[in-house]
Design an enzyme around this catalytic site. Structure first.
Site, short mmCIF file in Angstrom:
data_model
loop_
_atom_site.label_atom_id
_atom_site.label_comp_id
_atom_site.label_asym_id
_atom_site.label_seq_id
_atom_site.Cartn_x
_atom_site.Cartn_y
_atom_site.Cartn_z
N SER A 189 38.26 46.32 42.48
CA SER A 189 37.49 45.36 43.27
C SER A 189 36.03 45.40 42.83
CB SER A 189 37.67 45.69 44.75
OG SER A 189 37.43 44.58 45.53
N ASP A 452 46.75 38.71 44.37
CA ASP A 452 45.45 39.21 44.84
C ASP A 452 44.55 38.03 45.20
OD1 ASP A 452 42.98 40.38 45.19
OD2 ASP A 452 42.73 40.97 43.08
#
Ligand SMILES: *[C@@H]1O[C@H](CO)[C@@H](O)[C@H](O)[C@H]1NC(C)=O
Ligand SMILES: *[C@@H]1O[C@H](CO)[C@@H](O)[C@H](O)[C@H]1NC(C)=O
Ligand SMILES: *[C@@H]1O[C@H](CO)[C@@H](O)[C@H](O)[C@H]1NC(C)=O
Ligand SMILES: *[C@@H]1O[C@H](CO)[C@@H](O)[C@H](O)[C@H]1NC(C)=O
Ligand SMILES: *[C@@H]1O[C@H](CO)[C@@H](O)[C@H](O)[C@H]1NC(C)=O
Ligand SMILES: *[C@@H]1O[C@H](CO)[C@@H](O)[C@H](O)[C@H]1NC(C)=O
Ligand SMILES: *[C@@H]1O[C@H](CO)[C@@H](O)[C@H](O)[C@H]1NC(C)=O
Ligand SMILES: *[C@@H]1O[C@H](CO)[C@@H](O)[C@H](O)[C@H]1NC(C)=O
Length: 520
Positions: A189, A452
């Site tokens: 991330s 995602d």
């Protein structure tokens, strides 16, 4: 009070998870990696020596300001183990990014890709807490003045200074700097992006990198956050959510007060003054998607779609039940259970309203208010705020939400830096410094998940195609956010394949390492 916004946080979980775990009220998803608790068993080295437990805290004297070293140092926390280490092995560095590092010690172990690489390559693992999170504070508070030393460049400089100066608490640990040992950076991330950004801006520091769900491109209006969700959620639920949102947007822009109030009351939000706050609150059901992982099975997101689509045991066809049934079902879910999960017994305007600039929520500059530190980076350099799609593109989120919704809130958080009112974050400057999506660097492994929600800010974006190459592979699983960092997600064979590909790349790249290859 809970403020809806600026949710670029990593991969932590559902509304409920964040509510329990973190700051009062903030429940929007962060750009964080999932927590991993290490096993409680004693740690032993390869030769059977007992080593310090995984949760032993070490302190590093980090420079407060890399532009002005004379300001001195602060204590930056880190964790470390050498259970798999053999002299000559790699030093595997990780930061969880914009959260306190407590609960991330599992990233020292083989419950994560970090430990698998260490185990395969005889490496030692490190978890470093990011400046201004947890207990790693360069300053005593979070005033705008103190925050002047919080930016992406300082975070990158922290990583470099750490790698070049740390004396690791292990035999020979004062002789493993990047000129004598291969260092590998791993992140997910935001910290995945930081992995790419560090390798681009500090060539030669890390011999190799592994960047999972790395949001490398900073984007002002990140409506695409909801695209993977729209595409991969049950199609009846996707159709109905789009229909309900369109109906709400049409009503809220119609000016018909009777119809507007009817909808507000249906969700128990009659007290919320601003219509963008009301319609925007419905995003939370979609944010729950970010908590999904192959290993964890159905979550709150699935409950939501079941409430909309399954009635008396009968599931809607692919095109859904239609707006009337779906609107009422969504409203009942809110008033029966979801509002309480989100707001507890708070008044709705206090919980979901974002317009009261005199609320002390915005100006709490106390140490430990980590969400404020993250918001600072989002408002200044990253953006990636999650809004409705532009007209002409299907949207599962209200089009009343545009970047201006979050940029207004930035002025409440940090009024001192907005004398002329709201302005966008400097995403273009960030991208030109880091190369964003166009990163091209040797020995950087990108791992992404199809499902995602952050994928469109990664090198696997549908909006900016990149080719996988042998020196910069891009491996895509069917997983979610940062799924490939956790070994238990190998229950999904496509995640298992990505992990194996990453391990193979590290094996090849480390075999090529020699001290003289490295520019220290
Ligand atoms: C065993 O490993 C520890 C830690 O790496 C080291 O200090 C020690 O010298 C080793 N002992 C032997 C007998 O190799
Ligand atoms: C992970 O490491 C532990 C020691 O910490 C070891 O007992 C276990 O076998 C390893 N697991 C795998 C899958 O290699
Ligand atoms: C790891 O260490 C063992 C024992 O010293 C050695 O046999 C093996 O070749 C090493 N593996 C790598 C990848 O260096
Ligand atoms: C508002 O909508 C209601 C229900 O559709 C309708 O009866 C009413 O006439 C509308 N009011 C105005 C001012 O258009
Ligand atoms: C409809 O939604 C339900 C509940 O989420 C889901 O289980 C089912 O697969 C969906 N069916 C279709 C055809 O989209
Ligand atoms: C709305 O406000 C009134 C008056 O403050 C309060 O009694 C009521 O509980 C509130 N309703 C909700 C849903 O917050
Ligand atoms: C705004 O917040 C302040 C401080 O909490 C409070 O006194 C005031 O009543 C709030 N204003 C509104 C309109 O809710
Ligand atoms: C940032 O770059 C994009 C694409 O090159 C451009 O369209 C936009 O106007 C730029 N934004 C600013 C604030 O300069």
């Amino acid at each position: 009070m809970l403020k809806v916004l600026l949710a670029f946080t990593l991969a932590t979980g559902t509304a409920a998870v964040l509510r329990d775990g973190r700051l009062h009220g903030n429940i929007a998803p962060l750009l964080t990696v999932p927590k991993v608790t290490p096993p409680a068993t004693p740690v032993t080295s390869r030769n059977g020596t007992t080593l310090p437990s995984y949760d032993t805290v070490y302190m590093f004297d980090q420079l407060i300001d890399h532009n002005n070293p004379s300001l001195g140092t602060f204590k930056q926390r880190f964790w470390h183990t050498y259970e798999y280490y053999e002299p000559g092995g790699p030093i595997i560095f990780f930061t969880p990014g914009e959260v306190a590092a407590d609960g991330y010690q599992g990233y020292l172990t083989n419950l994560t890709i970090n430990g698998l690489i260490a185990q395969q390559q005889n490496g030692s693992t490190i978890v470093l807490e990011h400046r201004f999170f947890g207990l790693s504070y360069p300053k005593d508070d979070l005033t705008v003045e103190s925050l002047s030393v919080l930016n992406i460049q300082q975070a990158i400089d922290d990583v470099e200074y750490f790698a070049k100066s740390v004396k690791l608490p292990m035999p020979g640990g004062d002789q493993v700097t990047p000129d004598t040992s291969p260092w590998i950076m791993i992140g997910g991330s935001y910290s995945g992006a930081l992995t790419s950004w560090t390798m681009v801006t500090k060539p030669g520091l890390f011999w190799a990198g592994y960047a999972s769900s790395a949001t490398v491109e900073c984007i002002e209006w990140f409506w695409q956050y909801f695209e993977p969700i729209r595409q991969f959620m049950p199609q009846n639920c996707s159709a109905d959510v789009q229909a309900v949102i369109k109906h709400i947007d049409d009503t809220f822009t119609s000016g018909n007060a009777t119809m507007i109030d009817e909808i507000k009351n249906l969700f128990g939000l009659g007290n919320v003054t601003h219509l963008d706050d009301v319609a925007g609150a419905l995003r939370y059901n979609l944010f729950d998607w970010q908590a999904l992982q192959p290993s964890s099975g159905p979550g709150l997101f699935d409950t939501f779609c079941d409430k909309l689509e399954v009635h008396n045991g009968v599931s809607a066809p692919e095109y859904g039940w239609g707006v009337d049934i779906a609107l009422n079902a969504w409203g009942s879910y809110w008033t029966d259970t979801y509002y309480e999960i989100l707001c507890g017994d708070d008044n709705a305007e206090d919980c979901l309203g974002t317009y009261n600039s005199s609320d002390p929520y915005w100006t709490n500059t106390a140490k430990g208010n980590d969400y404020r530190a993250w918001t600072w980076i989002v408002c200044n350099e990253i953006g990636l705020v999650q809004e409705g799609a532009p007209e002409g593109t299907p949207s599962i989120v209200t089009r009343l939400l545009k970047p201006s919704y979050d940029e207004r809130q930035c002025t409440y958080w940090f009024p001192e830096i907005y004398p002329d009112g709201p302005r966008p974050p400097k995403t273009n400057a960030t991208n030109s410094k880091t190369q964003g999506w166009d990163v091209a660097i040797d020995r950087l492994f990108f791992a992404n998940g199809k499902r995602d929600p952050w994928r469109d800010a990664t090198v696997s974006s549908d909006f900016h195609m990149r080719q996988s190459t042998s020196s910069q592979p891009i491996a895509v699983s069917d997983g979610f956010h940062c799924s490939d960092l956790l070994t238990n997600n190998n229950v999904d064979s496509s995640v298992d394949a990505v992990q194996k590909q990453g391990l193979a790349a590290m094996k090849t790249w480390l075999a090529q390492w020699t001290p003289s290859n490295s520019t220290s």
